[in-house]
Design a protein around this motif. Structure first.
Motif, PDB file in Angstrom:
ATOM      1  N   THR A   1      -9.418  26.782   9.500  1.00 55.36           N
ATOM      2  CA  THR A   1      -8.625  25.576  10.465  1.00 55.36           C
ATOM      3  C   THR A   1      -7.243  25.367   9.904  1.00 55.36           C
ATOM      4  OG1 THR A   1      -9.770  23.907   9.147  1.00 55.36           O
ATOM      5  CG2 THR A   1     -11.015  24.424  10.952  1.00 55.36           C
ATOM      6  N   THR A   2      -7.226  24.403   9.084  1.00 58.06           N
ATOM      7  CA  THR A   2      -5.798  23.654   8.467  1.00 58.06           C
ATOM      8  C   THR A   2      -4.974  24.845   8.058  1.00 58.06           C
ATOM      9  OG1 THR A   2      -6.951  21.766   8.233  1.00 58.06           O
ATOM     10  CG2 THR A   2      -4.756  21.955   7.499  1.00 58.06           C
ATOM     11  N   MET A   3      -5.402  25.774   7.269  1.00 58.63           N
ATOM     12  CA  MET A   3      -4.855  27.059   6.857  1.00 58.63           C
ATOM     13  C   MET A   3      -4.028  27.745   7.840  1.00 58.63           C
ATOM     14  SD  MET A   3      -3.816  28.323   3.963  1.00 58.63           S
ATOM     15  CE  MET A   3      -2.976  29.736   3.584  1.00 58.63           C
ATOM     16  N   ARG A   4      -4.336  27.766   9.067  1.00 60.20           N
ATOM     17  CA  ARG A   4      -3.786  28.384  10.006  1.00 60.20           C
ATOM     18  C   ARG A   4      -2.457  27.903  10.507  1.00 60.20           C
ATOM     19  NH1 ARG A   4      -6.486  28.580  15.049  1.00 60.20           N
ATOM     20  NH2 ARG A   4      -8.304  27.181  14.167  1.00 60.20           N
ATOM     21  N   ALA A   5      -2.153  26.526  10.111  1.00 58.70           N
ATOM     22  CA  ALA A   5      -0.793  25.735  10.061  1.00 58.70           C
ATOM     23  C   ALA A   5       0.232  26.754   9.469  1.00 58.70           C
ATOM     24  CB  ALA A   5      -0.876  24.476   9.775  1.00 58.70           C
ATOM     25  N   PHE A   6      -0.374  27.218   8.202  1.00 54.58           N
ATOM     26  CA  PHE A   6       0.592  27.888   7.361  1.00 54.58           C
ATOM     27  C   PHE A   6       0.729  29.506   7.544  1.00 54.58           C
ATOM     28  CE2 PHE A   6      -0.680  24.175   5.097  1.00 54.58           C
ATOM     29  CZ  PHE A   6       0.569  23.749   4.673  1.00 54.58           C
ATOM     30  N   ALA A   7      -0.612  30.124   8.014  1.00 52.73           N
ATOM     31  CA  ALA A   7      -0.975  31.489   8.222  1.00 52.73           C
ATOM     32  C   ALA A   7      -1.500  31.521   9.471  1.00 52.73           C
ATOM     33  CB  ALA A   7      -1.606  31.935   7.234  1.00 52.73           C
ATOM     34  N   PRO A   8      -0.602  31.508  10.815  1.00 47.22           N
ATOM     35  CA  PRO A   8      -1.421  31.762  11.834  1.00 47.22           C
ATOM     36  C   PRO A   8      -2.188  32.826  12.514  1.00 47.22           C
ATOM     37  CG  PRO A   8       0.964  30.815  12.204  1.00 47.22           C
ATOM     38  CD  PRO A   8       0.738  31.668  10.908  1.00 47.22           C
ATOM     39  N   ARG A   9      -3.291  32.493  13.089  1.00 50.00           N
ATOM     40  CA  ARG A   9      -4.449  33.759  13.218  1.00 50.00           C
ATOM     41  C   ARG A   9      -4.981  33.067  14.413  1.00 50.00           C
ATOM     42  NH1 ARG A   9      -6.782  32.421   8.716  1.00 50.00           N
ATOM     43  NH2 ARG A   9      -8.989  32.568   9.378  1.00 50.00           N
ATOM     44  N   ASP A  10      -5.218  34.122  15.388  1.00 46.58           N
ATOM     45  CA  ASP A  10      -5.520  33.736  16.680  1.00 46.58           C
ATOM     46  C   ASP A  10      -7.281  34.115  16.650  1.00 46.58           C
ATOM     47  OD1 ASP A  10      -6.198  33.085  19.370  1.00 46.58           O
ATOM     48  OD2 ASP A  10      -4.940  34.933  20.250  1.00 46.58           O
ATOM     49  N   LEU A  11      -7.734  32.793  16.976  1.00 53.36           N
ATOM     50  CA  LEU A  11      -9.584  33.109  17.011  1.00 53.36           C
ATOM     51  C   LEU A  11      -9.930  33.442  18.325  1.00 53.36           C
ATOM     52  CD1 LEU A  11     -10.450  30.202  14.438  1.00 53.36           C
ATOM     53  CD2 LEU A  11      -9.949  32.524  13.967  1.00 53.36           C
TER      54      LEU A  11
ATOM     55  N   ALA B   1     -13.276  12.285   7.713  1.00 55.76           N
ATOM     56  CA  ALA B   1     -12.225  12.687   6.779  1.00 55.76           C
ATOM     57  C   ALA B   1     -11.007  13.065   7.482  1.00 55.76           C
ATOM     58  CB  ALA B   1     -12.962  14.060   5.908  1.00 55.76           C
ATOM     59  N   MET B   2     -10.987  13.854   8.282  1.00 61.98           N
ATOM     60  CA  MET B   2      -9.790  14.101   8.941  1.00 61.98           C
ATOM     61  C   MET B   2      -8.678  13.011   9.486  1.00 61.98           C
ATOM     62  SD  MET B   2      -9.595  17.538   8.105  1.00 61.98           S
ATOM     63  CE  MET B   2      -8.141  18.134   9.044  1.00 61.98           C
ATOM     64  N   ALA B   3      -9.783  12.289  10.011  1.00 60.89           N
ATOM     65  CA  ALA B   3      -8.729  10.866  10.551  1.00 60.89           C
ATOM     66  C   ALA B   3      -7.951  10.237   9.230  1.00 60.89           C
ATOM     67  CB  ALA B   3      -9.827  10.032  11.117  1.00 60.89           C
ATOM     68  N   ALA B   4      -8.773  10.217   8.148  1.00 55.30           N
ATOM     69  CA  ALA B   4      -8.233   9.630   6.823  1.00 55.30           C
ATOM     70  C   ALA B   4      -7.183  10.355   6.130  1.00 55.30           C
ATOM     71  CB  ALA B   4      -9.493   9.288   6.119  1.00 55.30           C
ATOM     72  N   CYS B   5      -7.426  11.806   6.323  1.00 58.66           N
ATOM     73  CA  CYS B   5      -6.247  12.657   5.618  1.00 58.66           C
ATOM     74  C   CYS B   5      -5.297  12.790   6.489  1.00 58.66           C
ATOM     75  CB  CYS B   5      -6.941  14.073   5.326  1.00 58.66           C
ATOM     76  SG  CYS B   5      -8.228  14.223   4.037  1.00 58.66           S
ATOM     77  N   GLU B   6      -5.185  12.883   7.695  1.00 62.41           N
ATOM     78  CA  GLU B   6      -4.083  13.340   8.550  1.00 62.41           C
ATOM     79  C   GLU B   6      -4.040  12.608   9.841  1.00 62.41           C
ATOM     80  OE1 GLU B   6      -2.574  15.379   6.763  1.00 62.41           O
ATOM     81  OE2 GLU B   6      -4.142  16.335   5.785  1.00 62.41           O
ATOM     82  N   PRO B   7      -3.714  11.283   9.616  1.00 63.27           N
ATOM     83  CA  PRO B   7      -3.594  10.506  10.679  1.00 63.27           C
ATOM     84  C   PRO B   7      -2.625  11.014  11.650  1.00 63.27           C
ATOM     85  CG  PRO B   7      -3.113   9.244   9.052  1.00 63.27           C
ATOM     86  CD  PRO B   7      -3.229  10.505   8.401  1.00 63.27           C
ATOM     87  N   GLY B   8      -3.092  11.240  13.067  1.00 65.71           N
ATOM     88  CA  GLY B   8      -2.212  11.752  13.993  1.00 65.71           C
ATOM     89  C   GLY B   8      -2.173  13.013  14.106  1.00 65.71           C
ATOM     90  N   PHE B   9      -2.963  13.923  13.538  1.00 67.88           N
ATOM     91  CA  PHE B   9      -2.876  15.392  13.335  1.00 67.88           C
ATOM     92  C   PHE B   9      -4.401  15.736  14.155  1.00 67.88           C
ATOM     93  CE2 PHE B   9      -4.529  19.271  11.251  1.00 67.88           C
ATOM     94  CZ  PHE B   9      -3.597  20.016  11.253  1.00 67.88           C
ATOM     95  N   THR B  10      -4.197  16.746  14.968  1.00 71.51           N
ATOM     96  CA  THR B  10      -5.240  17.114  15.684  1.00 71.51           C
ATOM     97  C   THR B  10      -6.043  18.227  14.943  1.00 71.51           C
ATOM     98  OG1 THR B  10      -4.349  16.570  17.608  1.00 71.51           O
ATOM     99  CG2 THR B  10      -6.368  18.176  17.832  1.00 71.51           C
ATOM    100  N   PRO B  11      -7.215  18.134  14.227  1.00 71.20           N
ATOM    101  CA  PRO B  11      -7.894  19.211  13.624  1.00 71.20           C
ATOM    102  C   PRO B  11      -7.860  20.575  14.311  1.00 71.20           C
ATOM    103  CG  PRO B  11      -9.167  17.154  13.256  1.00 71.20           C
ATOM    104  CD  PRO B  11      -8.119  16.832  14.574  1.00 71.20           C
ATOM    105  N   MET B  12      -7.622  21.787  13.678  1.00 75.88           N
ATOM    106  CA  MET B  12      -7.415  22.968  14.180  1.00 75.88           C
ATOM    107  C   MET B  12      -8.884  23.814  14.527  1.00 75.88           C
ATOM    108  SD  MET B  12      -3.925  23.949  12.087  1.00 75.88           S
ATOM    109  CE  MET B  12      -3.402  25.474  13.395  1.00 75.88           C
ATOM    110  N   LEU B  13      -9.623  22.991  15.390  1.00 76.16           N
ATOM    111  CA  LEU B  13     -10.723  23.562  15.535  1.00 76.16           C
ATOM    112  C   LEU B  13     -10.932  24.478  16.580  1.00 76.16           C
ATOM    113  CD1 LEU B  13     -12.427  20.182  15.238  1.00 76.16           C
ATOM    114  CD2 LEU B  13     -12.922  22.019  13.488  1.00 76.16           C
ATOM    115  N   ALA B  14      -9.814  24.733  17.610  1.00 77.12           N
ATOM    116  CA  ALA B  14      -9.894  25.824  18.505  1.00 77.12           C
ATOM    117  C   ALA B  14      -8.746  27.209  18.286  1.00 77.12           C
ATOM    118  CB  ALA B  14      -9.226  24.952  19.829  1.00 77.12           C
TER     119      ALA B  14
END
Ligand SMILES: N[C@@H](CCC(=O)N[C@@H](CS)C(=O)NCC(=O)O)C(=O)O
Length: 213
Positions: A168-178, A200-213
């Motif tokens: 998920t979040t690692m793809r912000a740095f190393a994009p991979r298409d799933l 957890a994600m709301a607390a860690c990254e407010p305003g960031f949409t988790p990269m689940l797709a």
């Protein structure tokens, strides 16, 4: 203030530790740090926490503890009563061990190789061979998740907490298409339904949409 302090660096692997605390319902205090806006690395205040200077770091039992897997094992054993792990006679035991260690032992280094290759403008040779491990790791996860609800089988475990960051979040740095991996995408949708992950994600990254797709 809890006696367990999780130091979270924005958009980083320390989201795993916050997620673990939420899944185990452990009391903790979250201290969040933004990355240095110029370098995108940890700021000085984070570097000062521990000699290795990288995330995650937690303060617990008079210790400053680093390294995702070590922190997860420590908290599960010392504070979590061994939950989210499997006994040696559980049918998912070998899978739990494999995916827990594969995340940081192979998947993360392969993603880092990809980042280094693009930074250095190298897209062939040994660098390509090493970074191509990311594709093979995704293919392996895809095959596995065709028959498993979670990485260790029927039980959600710490192997999931280790594996989700590189997917998920690692793809912000190393994009991979799933797109070619429907089982991974279905798995990530299941992860996104977990209240612990959402908190957890709301607390860690407010305003960031988790990269689940
Ligand atoms: N194997 C380590 C890797 C830690 C790591 O690379 N952390 C990154 C965040 S994902 C970091 O702190 N980067 C900022 C920096 O190096 O300044 C672990 O899992 O704890």
């Amino acid at each position: 203030m809890s006696d367990l302090v999780v130091h979270h660096l924005g958009i980083s692997q320390s989201e795993r530790i916050v997620w673990l605390c939420e899944e185990l319902e452990l009391p903790y205090t979250l201290v969040r740090y933004d990355r240095d806006p110029a370098t995108r690395m940890a700021p000085e205040a984070y570097r000062a926490l521990h000699p290795i200077g990288i995330a995650p770091v937690v303060e617990v039992d008079g210790l400053m503890l680093a390294e995702s897997g070590a922190i997860i094992d420590y908290l599960v054993m010392k504070r979590g009563g061994g939950r989210l792990t499997l006994a040696v006679d559980d049918p998912g035991f070998a899978d739990w061990l494999f995916w827990f260690h594969f995340a940081n032992g192979t998947v993360m280094p392969a993603a880092m190789m990809g980042i280094m290759g693009s930074l250095l403008g190298i897209d062939g040779g040994l660098m390509a061979t090493l970074s191509e491990r990311s594709t093979r790791a995704d293919a392996l996860a895809e095959t596995h998740l065709a028959k498993a609800t979670w990485f260790a089988g029927e039980s959600f475990t710490t192997a999931d907490i280790m594996m989700v960051f590189p997917l998920t979040t690692m793809r912000a740095f190393a994009p991979r298409d799933l797109a070619a991996f429907p089982n991974i995408r279905a798995y990530l949708a299941r992860i996104g339904e977990r209240p612990g992950y959402q908190r957890a994600m709301a607390a860690c990254e407010p305003g960031f949409t988790p990269m689940l797709a």
